[in-house]
Design a protein around this motif. Sequence first.
Motif, PDB file in Angstrom:
ATOM      1  N   GLY A  33      27.398  52.709  34.500  1.00 44.43           N
ATOM      2  CA  GLY A  33      27.146  51.917  35.687  1.00 44.43           C
ATOM      3  C   GLY A  33      26.319  52.583  36.756  1.00 44.43           C
ATOM      4  N   VAL A  34      25.525  53.571  36.385  1.00 47.50           N
ATOM      5  CA  VAL A  34      24.675  54.271  37.359  1.00 47.50           C
ATOM      6  C   VAL A  34      23.302  53.603  37.395  1.00 47.50           C
ATOM      7  CG1 VAL A  34      23.542  56.447  37.932  1.00 47.50           C
ATOM      8  CG2 VAL A  34      25.884  56.454  37.039  1.00 47.50           C
ATOM      9  N   THR A  35      22.892  53.129  38.559  1.00 46.05           N
ATOM     10  CA  THR A  35      21.581  52.500  38.714  1.00 46.05           C
ATOM     11  C   THR A  35      20.651  53.306  39.611  1.00 46.05           C
ATOM     12  OG1 THR A  35      22.316  51.170  40.607  1.00 46.05           O
ATOM     13  CG2 THR A  35      22.570  50.198  38.406  1.00 46.05           C
ATOM     14  N   LEU A 311      32.356  45.319  36.081  1.00 45.86           N
ATOM     15  CA  LEU A 311      33.457  46.105  35.532  1.00 45.86           C
ATOM     16  C   LEU A 311      34.442  45.194  34.802  1.00 45.86           C
ATOM     17  CD1 LEU A 311      34.149  48.356  38.662  1.00 45.86           C
ATOM     18  CD2 LEU A 311      32.585  48.797  36.753  1.00 45.86           C
ATOM     19  N   ASP A 312      35.232  45.774  33.914  1.00 46.78           N
ATOM     20  CA  ASP A 312      36.186  44.956  33.166  1.00 46.78           C
ATOM     21  C   ASP A 312      37.481  44.707  33.933  1.00 46.78           C
ATOM     22  OD1 ASP A 312      37.413  47.429  32.973  1.00 46.78           O
ATOM     23  OD2 ASP A 312      37.666  47.379  30.792  1.00 46.78           O
ATOM     24  N   MET A 313      37.634  45.361  35.077  1.00 47.09           N
ATOM     25  CA  MET A 313      38.788  45.117  35.939  1.00 47.09           C
ATOM     26  C   MET A 313      38.350  45.258  37.400  1.00 47.09           C
ATOM     27  SD  MET A 313      42.009  47.043  34.054  1.00 47.09           S
ATOM     28  CE  MET A 313      41.148  48.546  33.574  1.00 47.09           C
ATOM     29  N   ASP A 314      39.113  44.648  38.301  1.00 47.04           N
ATOM     30  CA  ASP A 314      38.832  44.708  39.732  1.00 47.04           C
ATOM     31  C   ASP A 314      39.445  45.991  40.295  1.00 47.04           C
ATOM     32  OD1 ASP A 314      38.671  44.411  42.494  1.00 47.04           O
ATOM     33  OD2 ASP A 314      39.211  42.290  42.470  1.00 47.04           O
ATOM     34  N   ALA A 329      31.272  46.865  31.957  1.00 45.77           N
ATOM     35  CA  ALA A 329      30.954  45.792  31.007  1.00 45.77           C
ATOM     36  C   ALA A 329      29.442  45.668  30.817  1.00 45.77           C
ATOM     37  CB  ALA A 329      31.534  44.468  31.493  1.00 45.77           C
ATOM     38  N   TRP A 330      28.721  45.699  31.932  1.00 46.82           N
ATOM     39  CA  TRP A 330      27.246  45.713  31.848  1.00 46.82           C
ATOM     40  C   TRP A 330      26.640  46.303  33.110  1.00 46.82           C
ATOM     41  CZ3 TRP A 330      25.379  42.830  35.845  1.00 46.82           C
ATOM     42  CH2 TRP A 330      26.026  41.652  36.199  1.00 46.82           C
TER      43      TRP A 330
END
Length: 342
Positions: A33-35, A311-314, A329-330
């Motif tokens: 998740g690093v942009t 993310l797959d969870m909050d 997740a993406w």
Amino acid sequence: NAADLIYSKIPPPDPSAEDRAFNAAMKYVASHGVTGIHHMGNFGDLEVFRRNKSGMTARIYAATPLNQWSALKTFIEKNGRGDSLLHWGMLKGFMDGSLGSHTAAMFDDFTDKPGDKGFSINPLDSMAQWIKDADQAGLHIAVHAIGDKAISDLIDQFKSVQMANGQKDRRWRIEHTQHPLTSDIQRMADLQIIASMQPYHAIDDGCWAEKVLGSERIKTTYAFASLLKAGVKLAFGSDWFVAPPVPMLGIYAAVTRQTLDGKNPGGWVPEEKISVDEAMSAYTSGAAYASFDDHQLGSIKPGYLADLVMLDMDLRQVAPDSIKQVKVAWTMMGGRMRYNGE
């Protein structure tokens, strides 16, 4: 400094090997998740990024050495400062070493090594001159400072340069800001100095730092909450390769401060825990501010660049202990999918 004696004898890396390493790194950080990356390197690294720009899955703000500030000034005069995908203009300097090696510059002796206070890597007068000259040239300055004396000396230098060169939007950064004095936390706020920190180090160093610093000095070690309370802006990162470039681990560390050895279930120096929202802000809007990108990055707003992570969870809903288990997740950068879970 001793390592430079070896590095200077190592042949230049093969460009194809550099390119393979770069592409592998891009894929790896996208999966976490690093942009955006603030890369602390050299002109050779910058050239790797420039020739691989079309394959970048994360934006890069590339720093070059502080003592080469005049070379960066000349480079910018010839090439500009880059664009929203790849830009430069930041300089990285070093005040001291690290706590683990007892090379962090401290006011008082290390608790476990009487007579040893660490030391400055570069002469203070040289650092002061480089910072002043680079500031006059309009360059952005980030300096590694870990020990309380290193941090205090650097703040003195920043204040002196501000008085000499006048007021402007500098966004000075202290990289690591690990062991500040309470009085220097307020001075950082007064001078609008950014604390560029790596929360994972807190749960690693927390396994052993108290025997090096003693019970009093650790009270302001990785002082996330105290810095925020004083009004200091936080910018969180990883310090990869020293620590993993995984924001979920960093957020977990900042929120729980549970050390890697499992001996601090309530958190090491728990007074310095911060909330999930505060940690996420340091990784997003705080990091964007620290690279002069807050007009286009770090927030979800109309007109901002579409750098998004699902993310797959909050994170706000899961138990703090479970944050490190949250998966990406993406990852989207610039409106294009860069990682989709595969």
